[in-house]
Enzyme design. Structure first.
Site, PDB file in Angstrom:
ATOM      1  N   ARG A  88     -39.492   7.078  15.457  1.00  0.00           N
ATOM      2  CA  ARG A  88     -39.631   7.763  16.745  1.00  0.00           C
ATOM      3  C   ARG A  88     -41.086   7.794  17.200  1.00  0.00           C
ATOM      4  O   ARG A  88     -41.373   8.328  18.270  1.00  0.00           O
ATOM      5  CB  ARG A  88     -39.150   9.194  16.607  1.00  0.00           C
ATOM      6  CG  ARG A  88     -37.729   9.448  17.165  1.00  0.00           C
ATOM      7  CD  ARG A  88     -37.406  10.882  16.859  1.00  0.00           C
ATOM      8  NE  ARG A  88     -36.430  11.517  17.663  1.00  0.00           N
ATOM      9  CZ  ARG A  88     -35.150  11.675  17.310  1.00  0.00           C
ATOM     10  NH1 ARG A  88     -34.682  11.116  16.223  1.00  0.00           N
ATOM     11  NH2 ARG A  88     -34.345  12.364  18.080  1.00  0.00           N
ATOM     12  N   ARG A 127     -22.281  18.726  24.416  1.00  0.00           N
ATOM     13  CA  ARG A 127     -21.955  18.338  23.044  1.00  0.00           C
ATOM     14  C   ARG A 127     -21.666  19.565  22.182  1.00  0.00           C
ATOM     15  O   ARG A 127     -22.353  20.576  22.273  1.00  0.00           O
ATOM     16  CB  ARG A 127     -23.143  17.558  22.476  1.00  0.00           C
ATOM     17  CG  ARG A 127     -22.916  16.998  21.103  1.00  0.00           C
ATOM     18  CD  ARG A 127     -23.842  15.873  20.817  1.00  0.00           C
ATOM     19  NE  ARG A 127     -25.232  16.300  20.640  1.00  0.00           N
ATOM     20  CZ  ARG A 127     -26.201  15.460  20.324  1.00  0.00           C
ATOM     21  NH1 ARG A 127     -25.955  14.163  20.192  1.00  0.00           N
ATOM     22  NH2 ARG A 127     -27.432  15.898  20.179  1.00  0.00           N
ATOM     23  N   ARG A 160     -25.442  22.685  19.062  1.00  0.00           N
ATOM     24  CA  ARG A 160     -26.698  22.547  18.314  1.00  0.00           C
ATOM     25  C   ARG A 160     -27.786  23.325  19.036  1.00  0.00           C
ATOM     26  O   ARG A 160     -27.855  23.310  20.262  1.00  0.00           O
ATOM     27  CB  ARG A 160     -27.096  21.058  18.271  1.00  0.00           C
ATOM     28  CG  ARG A 160     -26.562  20.333  17.061  1.00  0.00           C
ATOM     29  CD  ARG A 160     -26.744  18.847  17.153  1.00  0.00           C
ATOM     30  NE  ARG A 160     -28.120  18.413  17.436  1.00  0.00           N
ATOM     31  CZ  ARG A 160     -28.504  17.136  17.420  1.00  0.00           C
ATOM     32  NH1 ARG A 160     -27.627  16.178  17.134  1.00  0.00           N
ATOM     33  NH2 ARG A 160     -29.744  16.814  17.680  1.00  0.00           N
ATOM     34  N   ARG A 171     -37.145  17.654  24.422  1.00  0.00           N
ATOM     35  CA  ARG A 171     -36.815  16.426  23.689  1.00  0.00           C
ATOM     36  C   ARG A 171     -36.999  15.196  24.575  1.00  0.00           C
ATOM     37  O   ARG A 171     -37.459  14.153  24.109  1.00  0.00           O
ATOM     38  CB  ARG A 171     -35.372  16.501  23.179  1.00  0.00           C
ATOM     39  CG  ARG A 171     -35.230  17.474  22.019  1.00  0.00           C
ATOM     40  CD  ARG A 171     -33.796  17.853  21.792  1.00  0.00           C
ATOM     41  NE  ARG A 171     -33.026  16.823  21.142  1.00  0.00           N
ATOM     42  CZ  ARG A 171     -31.684  16.793  21.162  1.00  0.00           C
ATOM     43  NH1 ARG A 171     -31.003  17.732  21.795  1.00  0.00           N
ATOM     44  NH2 ARG A 171     -31.051  15.841  20.543  1.00  0.00           N
TER      45      ARG A 171
HETATM   46  P1  AMP Z   1     -31.533  13.698  16.488  1.00  0.00           P
HETATM   47  O1  AMP Z   1     -30.280  14.178  15.842  1.00  0.00           O
HETATM   48  O2  AMP Z   1     -31.855  12.267  16.154  1.00  0.00           O
HETATM   49  O3  AMP Z   1     -31.568  13.961  17.971  1.00  0.00           O
HETATM   50  O4  AMP Z   1     -32.727  14.562  15.846  1.00  0.00           O
HETATM   51  C1  AMP Z   1     -32.778  15.959  15.953  1.00  0.00           C
HETATM   52  C2  AMP Z   1     -34.181  16.474  15.707  1.00  0.00           C
HETATM   53  O5  AMP Z   1     -34.599  16.108  14.387  1.00  0.00           O
HETATM   54  C3  AMP Z   1     -35.256  15.900  16.623  1.00  0.00           C
HETATM   55  O6  AMP Z   1     -35.336  16.561  17.863  1.00  0.00           O
HETATM   56  C4  AMP Z   1     -36.511  16.108  15.776  1.00  0.00           C
HETATM   57  O7  AMP Z   1     -36.911  17.467  15.768  1.00  0.00           O
HETATM   58  C5  AMP Z   1     -35.991  15.789  14.384  1.00  0.00           C
HETATM   59  N1  AMP Z   1     -36.115  14.339  14.087  1.00  0.00           N
HETATM   60  C6  AMP Z   1     -35.113  13.447  13.895  1.00  0.00           C
HETATM   61  N2  AMP Z   1     -35.595  12.220  13.643  1.00  0.00           N
HETATM   62  C7  AMP Z   1     -36.950  12.333  13.671  1.00  0.00           C
HETATM   63  C8  AMP Z   1     -38.016  11.412  13.508  1.00  0.00           C
HETATM   64  N3  AMP Z   1     -37.794  10.115  13.256  1.00  0.00           N
HETATM   65  N4  AMP Z   1     -39.288  11.888  13.603  1.00  0.00           N
HETATM   66  C9  AMP Z   1     -39.529  13.195  13.832  1.00  0.00           C
HETATM   67  N5  AMP Z   1     -38.568  14.119  14.027  1.00  0.00           N
HETATM   68  C10 AMP Z   1     -37.284  13.692  13.950  1.00  0.00           C
END
Ligand code: AMP
Length: 218
Positions: A88, A127, A160, A171
């Protein structure tokens, strides 16, 4: 098959990663799922990650890179993987490149999922997920048959904490600032394929399968 799914939150990466991993007999590595599991288990890592996640901010690179490094070393990753939500940031992408280079297992493709901002907000805010079996639903597009309980295990569904309006805005901003530069990063490496993520789950999966067909294990 070693691929990365890139795109803003809510574009459907996770849903498609599950399907692709099962069709192509590879593993899905979702840093979001791994972090949520750590939060549920209240591990030291989970406690560190929670406040970033609740606000919609990125967890520090060092934490996430460690998680992915461990997963890639597991024998289950040897058949290939779908990275969902990682990398990311550019430092995460560089670190991933180094790890894969030293293992002589370079990436095959990076898929960039494109969905309008309006649709992303609609998808995220509707969601709902099951805190017990992690199944996901959507109040309009994929509602649970029983209303607010999980069709699979009967647990009450929850939203969530980072799918609330304020966190969604953060985000998307974080995505634009820190993750979107990876599109050009992977384009420069000739690894990027664009994918229209706005259709139905089945339609997107069909386009995805076409792009990934050359990497199918024989
Ligand atoms: P997601 O389910 O992929 O939307 O991730 C949920 C949350 O987890 C994100 O908003 C970040 O806070 C954290 N997160 C997930 N993947 C990463 C990553 N590669 N780098 C940093 N934070 C992450």
């Amino acid at each position: 098959m070693r691929v990365v799914f890139l795109g803003a939150p809510g574009v459907g990466k996770g849903t498609q990663a599950d399907r692709v991993a099962s069709k192509f007999k590879s593993v899905k590595i979702s840093t979001g799922d791994l972090l949520r599991e750590a939060v549920r288990n209240q591990s030291p890592l989970g406690r560190e990650a929670k406040s970033y996640m609740d606000q919609g901010k990125l967890v520090p690179d060092s934490v996430v890179i460690g998680l992915v490094r461990d997963k890639l070393r597991e024998p289950s990753s040897a058949n290939g993987f779908v990275l969902d939500g990682f990398p990311r940031t550019v430092p995460q992408a560089e670190e991933l490149g180094d790890v894969l280079k030293s293992a002589k297992t370079p990436l095959d493709r990076v898929l960039n999922f494109q969905v309008s901002r309006e649709d992303v907000i609609r998808r995220l805010s509707g969601r709902r997920s099951c805190p017990k079996c992690q199944a996901t639903f959507h109040v309009d597009f994929a509602p649970s048959k029983t209303g607010d309980a999980c069709d699979r295990c009967g647990e009450a569904l929850v939203q969530r904490s980072d799918d609330r309006r304020e966190a969604i805005e953060t985000r998307l901003k974080v995505y634009e600032e820190q993750t979107a530069p990876l599109i050009q990063y992977y384009r420069n490496l000739h690894l990027l394929s664009e994918l229209d993520g706005s259709g139905t789950v089945d339609a997107v999966f069909e386009s995805l399968s076409r792009v990934l067909a050359p990497y199918k294990p024989t």
